[in-house]
Write a protein that holds these residues in place. Structure first.
Motif, mmCIF file in Angstrom:
data_model
loop_
_atom_site.group_PDB
_atom_site.id
_atom_site.type_symbol
_atom_site.label_atom_id
_atom_site.label_comp_id
_atom_site.label_asym_id
_atom_site.label_seq_id
_atom_site.Cartn_x
_atom_site.Cartn_y
_atom_site.Cartn_z
ATOM 1 N N LEU A 80 0.963 -1.123 0.089
ATOM 2 C CA LEU A 80 0.041 -0.078 -0.059
ATOM 3 C C LEU A 80 0.881 1.354 -0.053
ATOM 4 O O LEU A 80 1.833 1.418 0.895
ATOM 5 C CB LEU A 80 -0.876 -0.028 1.132
ATOM 6 N N HIS A 128 1.433 4.896 0.465
ATOM 7 C CA HIS A 128 0.870 6.169 1.333
ATOM 8 C C HIS A 128 1.620 7.473 0.979
ATOM 9 O O HIS A 128 2.770 7.302 0.903
ATOM 10 C CB HIS A 128 0.704 5.903 2.799
ATOM 11 N N PRO A 173 -4.731 4.928 -0.565
ATOM 12 C CA PRO A 173 -3.432 4.236 -0.827
ATOM 13 C C PRO A 173 -3.265 3.674 -2.234
ATOM 14 O O PRO A 173 -4.308 3.018 -2.609
ATOM 15 C CB PRO A 173 -3.286 3.250 0.283
ATOM 16 N N THR A 205 -2.237 0.595 -4.654
ATOM 17 C CA THR A 205 -2.305 -0.830 -4.245
ATOM 18 C C THR A 205 -1.344 -1.741 -5.342
ATOM 19 O O THR A 205 -1.436 -1.559 -6.380
ATOM 20 C CB THR A 205 -3.594 -1.614 -4.416
#
Length: 152
Positions: free
Chosen positions: A68, A70, A87, A89
């Protein structure tokens, strides 16, 4: 590299460096959740502009895990720079270059320099489920209440 002390062996993230001038992702501090990702290109983002910025690495995320991506809070607070699809992927089967979709929500142009930390990569286990079609779902106290239904 920072090591974590755990009775369970840590999953391994294989990293292939595509830009030898950049470091492999690392944790900045013990206990951090995210590995720092760096910009492989320099670019300027005008207010409202977005850019897909390569990170100069390809990775092999362990099976039953997901990566993920961020935003970095400092870039968001200082410049309004964040991720458009946060986020992001990264599935375990992906082997291409890791790229970050940045957007400038600030009021001034933002310079992104080669090597700058631009995002964080969190590797986490996932549950793979069997999908079953049903005619009716079991009821809950919340029911069909959606956005804002539990109070503001």
């Amino acid at each position: 590299m920072l090591r974590r002390h755990s009775p369970v062996p840590a999953p391994v993230l294989d990293v292939r460096r595509l830009d030898p001038a950049l470091p492999v992702p690392t944790y900045a501090h013990p206990g951090d959740a995210g590995l720092d990702l760096h910009a492989a290109d320099s670019t300027t983002l005008l207010p409202g502009e977005r850019a897909l910025v390569p990170c100069g690495i390809a990775i092999a995320i362990p099976e039953a895990h997901v990566g993920l991506v961020h935003p970095r809070s400092g870039l968001a607070v200082d410049h309004g720079l964040t991720l458009l699809n946060a986020p992001g992927t990264i599935d375990a089967g992906y082997r291409g270059e890791v790229k970050v979709l940045l957007i400038n929500h600030g009021s001034e142009p933002v310079e992104v320099e080669h090597g700058q930390r631009i995002a964080q990569l969190v590797i986490t286990p996932i549950a793979v489920v069997d999908v079953r079609e049903v005619d009716r779902l079991e009821g809950t106290g919340r029911g069909r209440g959606g956005f804002g239904s539990t109070g503001r």
